[in-house]
Design a protein around this motif. Structure first.
Motif, PDB file in Angstrom:
ATOM      1  N   VAL A  39       0.865  -1.188   0.000  1.00 20.26           N
ATOM      2  CA  VAL A  39       0.000   0.000   0.000  1.00 20.26           C
ATOM      3  C   VAL A  39       0.899   1.234   0.000  1.00 20.26           C
ATOM      4  CG1 VAL A  39      -1.895   1.194   1.169  1.00 20.26           C
ATOM      5  CG2 VAL A  39      -1.722  -1.294   1.327  1.00 20.26           C
ATOM      6  N   TYR A  40       0.780   2.067  -1.036  1.00 22.26           N
ATOM      7  CA  TYR A  40       1.719   3.167  -1.247  1.00 22.26           C
ATOM      8  C   TYR A  40       1.055   4.532  -1.348  1.00 22.26           C
ATOM      9  CZ  TYR A  40       5.310  -0.289  -2.015  1.00 22.26           C
ATOM     10  OH  TYR A  40       6.184  -1.311  -1.824  1.00 22.26           O
ATOM     11  N   ARG A  91      -9.293 -15.581  -1.195  1.00 20.07           N
ATOM     12  CA  ARG A  91      -8.733 -14.733  -0.162  1.00 20.07           C
ATOM     13  C   ARG A  91      -8.163 -13.418  -0.667  1.00 20.07           C
ATOM     14  NH1 ARG A  91      -4.544 -17.573   2.979  1.00 20.07           N
ATOM     15  NH2 ARG A  91      -5.340 -16.632   4.880  1.00 20.07           N
ATOM     16  N   PHE A  94     -10.785  -8.422  -0.263  1.00 22.12           N
ATOM     17  CA  PHE A  94     -10.894  -7.754   1.031  1.00 22.12           C
ATOM     18  C   PHE A  94     -12.378  -7.642   1.367  1.00 22.12           C
ATOM     19  CE2 PHE A  94      -6.699  -5.689   0.196  1.00 22.12           C
ATOM     20  CZ  PHE A  94      -6.115  -5.875   1.450  1.00 22.12           C
ATOM     21  N   THR A  95     -12.803  -8.163   2.508  1.00 18.28           N
ATOM     22  CA  THR A  95     -14.218  -8.052   2.858  1.00 18.28           C
ATOM     23  C   THR A  95     -14.379  -7.334   4.194  1.00 18.28           C
ATOM     24  OG1 THR A  95     -14.208 -10.167   3.993  1.00 18.28           O
ATOM     25  CG2 THR A  95     -14.800 -10.201   1.675  1.00 18.28           C
ATOM     26  N   LEU A  96     -15.540  -6.761   4.395  1.00 19.22           N
ATOM     27  CA  LEU A  96     -15.830  -6.087   5.660  1.00 19.22           C
ATOM     28  C   LEU A  96     -17.327  -6.021   5.884  1.00 19.22           C
ATOM     29  CD1 LEU A  96     -15.433  -2.216   5.351  1.00 19.22           C
ATOM     30  CD2 LEU A  96     -15.550  -3.716   3.393  1.00 19.22           C
ATOM     31  N   PHE A 139      -8.568  -2.962  -5.040  1.00 17.25           N
ATOM     32  CA  PHE A 139      -7.983  -3.648  -3.888  1.00 17.25           C
ATOM     33  C   PHE A 139      -7.910  -5.151  -4.113  1.00 17.25           C
ATOM     34  CE2 PHE A 139      -9.962   0.236  -2.728  1.00 17.25           C
ATOM     35  CZ  PHE A 139      -9.068   0.816  -1.852  1.00 17.25           C
ATOM     36  N   ASP A 141      -6.099  -8.456  -1.929  1.00 19.57           N
ATOM     37  CA  ASP A 141      -5.263  -8.869  -0.805  1.00 19.57           C
ATOM     38  C   ASP A 141      -4.277  -9.934  -1.295  1.00 19.57           C
ATOM     39  OD1 ASP A 141      -4.224  -9.122   1.689  1.00 19.57           O
ATOM     40  OD2 ASP A 141      -6.046  -9.827   2.663  1.00 19.57           O
ATOM     41  N   ARG A 153      -1.383  -4.058  -3.113  1.00 20.49           N
ATOM     42  CA  ARG A 153      -2.708  -4.480  -2.646  1.00 20.49           C
ATOM     43  C   ARG A 153      -3.748  -3.386  -2.867  1.00 20.49           C
ATOM     44  NH1 ARG A 153      -2.473  -7.193   3.052  1.00 20.49           N
ATOM     45  NH2 ARG A 153      -1.580  -5.197   3.660  1.00 20.49           N
ATOM     46  N   GLU A 154      -3.284  -2.135  -2.903  1.00 16.70           N
ATOM     47  CA  GLU A 154      -4.167  -1.019  -3.280  1.00 16.70           C
ATOM     48  C   GLU A 154      -3.525  -0.395  -4.509  1.00 16.70           C
ATOM     49  OE1 GLU A 154      -5.294   1.663  -0.109  1.00 16.70           O
ATOM     50  OE2 GLU A 154      -5.536   3.343  -1.488  1.00 16.70           O
TER      51      GLU A 154
ATOM     52  N   THR B  72      -3.620   6.878   0.841  1.00 19.04           N
ATOM     53  CA  THR B  72      -4.227   5.578   0.580  1.00 19.04           C
ATOM     54  C   THR B  72      -5.576   5.421   1.274  1.00 19.04           C
ATOM     55  OG1 THR B  72      -3.205   4.449   2.459  1.00 19.04           O
ATOM     56  CG2 THR B  72      -1.890   4.651   0.468  1.00 19.04           C
ATOM     57  N   VAL B  73      -6.408   4.565   0.702  1.00 20.37           N
ATOM     58  CA  VAL B  73      -7.707   4.251   1.294  1.00 20.37           C
ATOM     59  C   VAL B  73      -7.499   3.341   2.505  1.00 20.37           C
ATOM     60  CG1 VAL B  73      -9.861   2.991   0.920  1.00 20.37           C
ATOM     61  CG2 VAL B  73      -9.018   4.575  -0.828  1.00 20.37           C
ATOM     62  N   LEU B  74      -6.668   2.315   2.325  1.00 18.46           N
ATOM     63  CA  LEU B  74      -6.379   1.394   3.425  1.00 18.46           C
ATOM     64  C   LEU B  74      -5.435   2.072   4.402  1.00 18.46           C
ATOM     65  CD1 LEU B  74      -5.799  -2.003   1.569  1.00 18.46           C
ATOM     66  CD2 LEU B  74      -7.677  -1.460   3.121  1.00 18.46           C
ATOM     67  N   PRO B  76      -3.469   1.626   7.871  1.00 17.28           N
ATOM     68  CA  PRO B  76      -3.126   0.619   8.876  1.00 17.28           C
ATOM     69  C   PRO B  76      -3.490   1.088  10.286  1.00 17.28           C
ATOM     70  CG  PRO B  76      -1.141   1.637   7.968  1.00 17.28           C
ATOM     71  CD  PRO B  76      -2.296   2.155   7.169  1.00 17.28           C
ATOM     72  N   PHE B  94     -15.153   2.456   9.126  1.00 11.61           N
ATOM     73  CA  PHE B  94     -15.220   1.137   8.505  1.00 11.61           C
ATOM     74  C   PHE B  94     -13.899   0.431   8.784  1.00 11.61           C
ATOM     75  CE2 PHE B  94     -18.408   2.864   5.422  1.00 11.61           C
ATOM     76  CZ  PHE B  94     -19.312   1.818   5.442  1.00 11.61           C
ATOM     77  N   THR B  95     -13.935  -0.738   9.394  1.00 12.34           N
ATOM     78  CA  THR B  95     -12.681  -1.446   9.651  1.00 12.34           C
ATOM     79  C   THR B  95     -12.700  -2.821   8.997  1.00 12.34           C
ATOM     80  OG1 THR B  95     -13.533  -2.407  11.691  1.00 12.34           O
ATOM     81  CG2 THR B  95     -12.384  -0.319  11.890  1.00 12.34           C
ATOM     82  N   LEU B  96     -11.516  -3.341   8.753  1.00 11.11           N
ATOM     83  CA  LEU B  96     -11.406  -4.682   8.163  1.00 11.11           C
ATOM     84  C   LEU B  96     -10.052  -5.278   8.495  1.00 11.11           C
ATOM     85  CD1 LEU B  96     -10.732  -4.561   4.333  1.00 11.11           C
ATOM     86  CD2 LEU B  96     -10.475  -2.587   5.812  1.00 11.11           C
ATOM     87  N   LYS B  97      -9.938  -6.567   8.256  1.00 13.75           N
ATOM     88  CA  LYS B  97      -8.682  -7.275   8.470  1.00 13.75           C
ATOM     89  C   LYS B  97      -8.180  -7.817   7.147  1.00 13.75           C
ATOM     90  CE  LYS B  97      -9.633  -8.926  13.160  1.00 13.75           C
ATOM     91  NZ  LYS B  97      -8.616  -8.198  13.921  1.00 13.75           N
ATOM     92  N   ASP B  98      -6.855  -7.892   6.997  1.00 13.22           N
ATOM     93  CA  ASP B  98      -6.335  -8.521   5.786  1.00 13.22           C
ATOM     94  C   ASP B  98      -6.159 -10.015   6.034  1.00 13.22           C
ATOM     95  OD1 ASP B  98      -3.981  -8.940   7.136  1.00 13.22           O
ATOM     96  OD2 ASP B  98      -2.799  -7.523   5.986  1.00 13.22           O
ATOM     97  N   ARG B  99      -5.607 -10.721   5.050  1.00 11.79           N
ATOM     98  CA  ARG B  99      -5.536 -12.178   5.165  1.00 11.79           C
ATOM     99  C   ARG B  99      -4.612 -12.634   6.291  1.00 11.79           C
ATOM    100  NH1 ARG B  99      -3.464 -15.540   0.413  1.00 11.79           N
ATOM    101  NH2 ARG B  99      -4.388 -14.124  -1.089  1.00 11.79           N
ATOM    102  N   TYR B 104      -7.083  -2.708   9.520  1.00 10.33           N
ATOM    103  CA  TYR B 104      -7.064  -1.480   8.715  1.00 10.33           C
ATOM    104  C   TYR B 104      -8.399  -0.772   8.883  1.00 10.33           C
ATOM    105  CZ  TYR B 104      -3.181  -3.760   6.367  1.00 10.33           C
ATOM    106  OH  TYR B 104      -2.003  -4.370   6.113  1.00 10.33           O
ATOM    107  N   LEU B 106     -10.859   2.088   6.512  1.00 13.46           N
ATOM    108  CA  LEU B 106     -10.971   2.816   5.251  1.00 13.46           C
ATOM    109  C   LEU B 106     -10.947   4.285   5.618  1.00 13.46           C
ATOM    110  CD1 LEU B 106     -13.816   0.810   3.449  1.00 13.46           C
ATOM    111  CD2 LEU B 106     -11.352   0.390   3.470  1.00 13.46           C
TER     112      LEU B 106
END
Lengths: 570, 570
Positions: A39-40, A91, A94-96, A139, A141, A153-154, B72-74, B76, B94-99, B104, B106
């Motif tokens: 992610v940059y 996988r 990315f889900t939420l 996105f 993952d 990843r982004e 970035t949208v994501l 950390p 809005f939160t989420l987890k990566d694999r 993270y 949004l």
């Protein structure tokens, strides 16, 4: 822009843990900064490059009649359930959940969303053909993000979708996109190869990738110089070879203490690697063991393996796991005395090999002259073997060339993969409801930035092609405290702006050496050095691309550069 | 653009469940399509408007010397933990987890990310002042998404961040942004009011909102015509009033069968609403009951309540819950015989009221002439009362005006709220490390699109101001099967393109009535109607803004429009 006021900071040191040149130079040159794995953030000069790439893409898409829309990052699960992809995509998605517990994914691609947009407005063949596109953040993952923007990843992507009444018309759209892609990559100065590709998680009938040949691509491409076949290596089929014509020798057990790699075994037993049966233990979805056997001189293609398994969630087993599952140690994994609960895949490469060296799941010992059919049995054979240079072309049999490649574009003829389940039907000229025939077309906008650097750099840094350079001209004032030099540099800066040249004026209070190093690193196509020669009415002009440098009269320097830039942007 | 080939479909029917005119016209006019609650897709004409808004913002930001980046949208979680906001921000995140299970969010705003970018490059006061900005998609899991783009969960925002060595310089940056915002909204033809605002989840020292007065804003603003005080109503303090000067009457229990609303009670008992004690039972975080008492003629301001509770996760109790918690029914919630475990808030408005009507948590009965101190007791008093027109200005005491407002811009003087915890320090001129002083500055780009429609529409549809119109001119061919009309329309279409007018040519095979209705709905500033008068060498020109219409010679029509457009874009 004056560099002293510009938010652009290069580094003197090479970044750590960086392999690809594009990754190194984009980080060192202060273009991108990692904020999380893959992610940059983009600094102002990087954004200038990005916008130029976007603008090239936009212009060519518009020229095809494609129309720009903007879809959403949050994709509701319901849409993805209509096509079954909510469960199939795996996988990388990315889900939420939102505050009400509803499921969303972050769009990795937008077939569902665009089909939903389409079906809410289009009902008749009269409204076709149609191509919609967008330039948007996406996105995925990734299992192994790496090489900077190459596998992120982004990332920013241009995705287009075509809608046609029938397959013939859909192929016309597909061909129009191929043509546009050719123009787009040429305008970015990217040399690409179009190869056949896997449809993967997108699905559909066929697909092509546009690939930049570079050592740091995430793909391998195979191409045939005889018949012009070209494909992503992961889909090049490798069949069974010929049966070896040699007598079966008697099976023999030999001590091989600590001899565990193919190379060591080959040396120790004086047997070529192709005669050694290589066994690899994987763990699938963190629970199922899987044994893959392949010829000792070949490698497993994990993309082929993913296609067979239907998941990317697998990895090589750890030492403890080899011990626990097979009762042996790394290097001594074999086909004999296996427990029944281990699934086994036999690669085609093994077919017909005689008098093999095989491990027997017992440390420090191997069999030699093992023969399948006599000493052990193959199950059904599959193709999980990585294609190598010299393997036969599946079209004409001539030896293939193999290179690493970086996919910058990918186009798919989708057919009705999405329109059928999502009921995107239109009335045809006879009033009959038919599912619309679709195609989809991606370009990795941010990835192109890396690809361009991969193809345009030297040991000093980037050589931006003029059409995508953050600035076309860098004016370096060698000694900023010399009144005369500074006055000339300021004058040239003003002149360049007035003449419409995109100019960065390096007025920083730094040593000339470090300014020159930055100019090379950051890759401005042209540089004007204002130094001692101003006393003779001259400055030095340099081309980063050709390395040429020449003295020009102060009043002509910018004009010369402008003319050269003009030529290069044609 | 020819409408017959353009992906733009209006609807004849009003969308259901739509309140705000901007929401109605943007949906009906085919500009936006909802894909999930508060998540919208933009069609090609909507994207044209959006791009124009962005370009106005970009130009003015660049003019201030601000530099564009792309974050970035994501985001950390680690960064958000540095400032404590990971836990503080609440359910809008809005939160989420990566694999790998990493957390993270949004990005709903980017103070953490930009401060991280800053600290990795800037170390000295010499590199200041600095303003960075971006235009990017943002995410907030709003409690109640509504009014289309006005309160959306995915939206486009311009966010800028200033970095200064000290507070004096930071205030200069803040003032520069105020000035730029003024220009930006004027260029979009938005009339805005600048009001004092709450710093909310962003934090910092002070903040101002730029508000568009409209009935469908999510905010209420109060302003004083006497002293020019203006503020978001949620931060306007309302203190205790004067004690009423009347004798306390004897407490009396009266039967009020089924009389449950303030209005009914007021009529039934012939008592003004201000004399009635209103009790509201809330459920906080789905578990804690909370009783709020307020004067019968006033409303609870839920934003003030949120600020007191520190969460937006509360709601009015349901009938069953009132029964269970208080043993009574809606309308008979009072301060007497309360169970101890219910938290109670007493609003300032109650202070000094005598001889009140109060419920006693028993159905169909009230006390009249209840007096606090004598018959029951107030706890500590708080301010949760919604400001109403006529309430006293907190600055000068004159009566306030109150309007609904739509926040389109919000600026914050952050101070060192982020730089201190994130250690974004710079060396000052004496070599001492000091935390950089920050400000942040947002504009809701997509929300502006709705705000513009709120301020520029009539009962027929949108009246886009020329600088942000998707097309400046609509050419309507009344009868597309009339050769002469079509030839003239085609000619005018070509002429308009050649003259650089952004033109949509309505060549659809639709009735003239529906074309005219669409032109009004979609809000083109100018329309040229090519109809029967072409026989006399004339077409009709119409202005959507003024409603004026006039005949013009065919060869002069486009020129006239171009001149008018030119005037309007100045």
């Amino acid at each position: 822009m004056r560099w002293s006021r510009y938010f652009w900071y290069t580094s003197k040191d090479d970044p750590a843990d960086v392999e690809a040149p594009s990754h190194k130079y984009l980080v060192k040159g202060g273009f991108i900064k990692q904020i999380a794995s893959g992610v940059y953030q983009y600094t102002p000069p990087a954004l200038r490059v990005l916008r130029k790439i976007e603008s090239i893409v936009r212009k060519e898409m518009d020229r095809t009649g494609a129309q720009e829309v903007l879809l959403t990052v949050l994709n509701p699960a319901e849409l993805w359930r209509e096509t079954g992809r909510w469960d199939l995509y795996g996988r990388e998605l990315f889900t939420l959940k939102d505050r009400h517990g509803r499921d969303y994914c972050l769009g990795p691609t937008h077939e569902e969303e665009v089909t939903d947009l389409f079906r809410s407005y289009v009902t008749s063949y009269r409204q076709l053909p149609l191509i919609l596109y967008q330039i948007q953040v996406k996105f995925r993952d990734e299992k192994r993000p790496r090489f900077g923007l190459i596998r992120a990843r982004e990332f920013i992507m241009k995705d287009a979708y075509s809608f046609d009444l029938d397959e013939f018309s859909a192929i016309m759209s597909y061909e129009a996109m191929k043509f546009a892609y050719d123009r787009i990559f040429k305008k970015m100065r990217l040399k690409t190869l179009m190869v056949e590709a896997s449809v993967g998680a997108i699905g559909g009938k066929s697909s092509h990738e546009f690939v930049v040949l570079t050592d740091y691509g995430e793909a391998r491409v195979a191409y045939c110089e005889n018949c012009s076949y070209a494909a992503n290596a992961e889909i090049v089929p490798l069949g069974k070879g010929k049966e070896e014509d040699e007598p079966e020798m008697p099976l023999q057990k030999v001590a091989t203490p600590g001899v565990s790699t193919i190379e060591e075994l080959s040396r120790f037993l004086k047997v070529p690697p192709r005669k050694i049966l290589k066994g690899l233990l994987y763990v699938v979805e963190e629970k199922e063991p899987l044994l893959v056997f392949i010829r000792g001189d070949r490698q497993v293609d994990e993309n082929k393996l993913e296609a067979i398994l239907g998941t990317d969630n697998f990895r090589l087993a750890k030492d403890e796991e080899i011990k626990e599952i097979l009762g042996t140690v790394r290097g001594f994994v074999g086909p004999l005395s296996l427990k029944n609960n281990v699934r086994v895949l036999w690669d085609n490469s093994l077919y017909g090999v005689k008098n093999m060296v095989v491990a027997i799941n017992e440390p420090d010992v191997h069999y030699v002259n093992a023969n399948p059919g006599r000493d052990f049995h193959y199950g059904d054979m599959v193709d999980v073997c990585q294609v190598e240079e010299g393997d036969p072309c599946p079209k004409c049999g001539a030896p293939l060339k193999v290179n690493r490649g970086l996919e910058v574009g990918h186009i798919f003829l989708l057919g009705t993969r999405y329109s059928e389940p999502m009921k995107a039907f239109v009335k045809d000229s006879e009033g009959k409801d038919v599912p619309v025939v679709m195609g989809c077309y991606g370009i990795g906008i941010s990835r192109c930035m890396s690809a361009i650097v991969e193809q345009h750099h030297d040991e000093k840094g980037i050589k931006w092609p003029t059409p995508v350079a953050p600035f076309e001209l860098d004016i370096v004032c060698v000694n900023i405290s010399d009144e005369e030099q500074r006055a000339v540099a300021e004058k040239l800066y003003t002149t360049a702006q007035e003449m419409g040249v995109e100019v960065l004026y390096d007025d920083r209070d730094e040593s000339p050496g470090s300014k020159f190093a930055d100019a090379d690193l950051c890759g401005f196509p042209y540089r004007i050095v204002v130094g001692k020669k101003v006393k003779e009415g001259k400055v030095e002009v340099q081309s980063r691309h050709t390395g040429e440098r020449w003295d020009a009269p102060i009043e002509e320097a910018v004009g010369q550069v402008k003319e050269l830039i003009h030529q290069e942007k044609l």
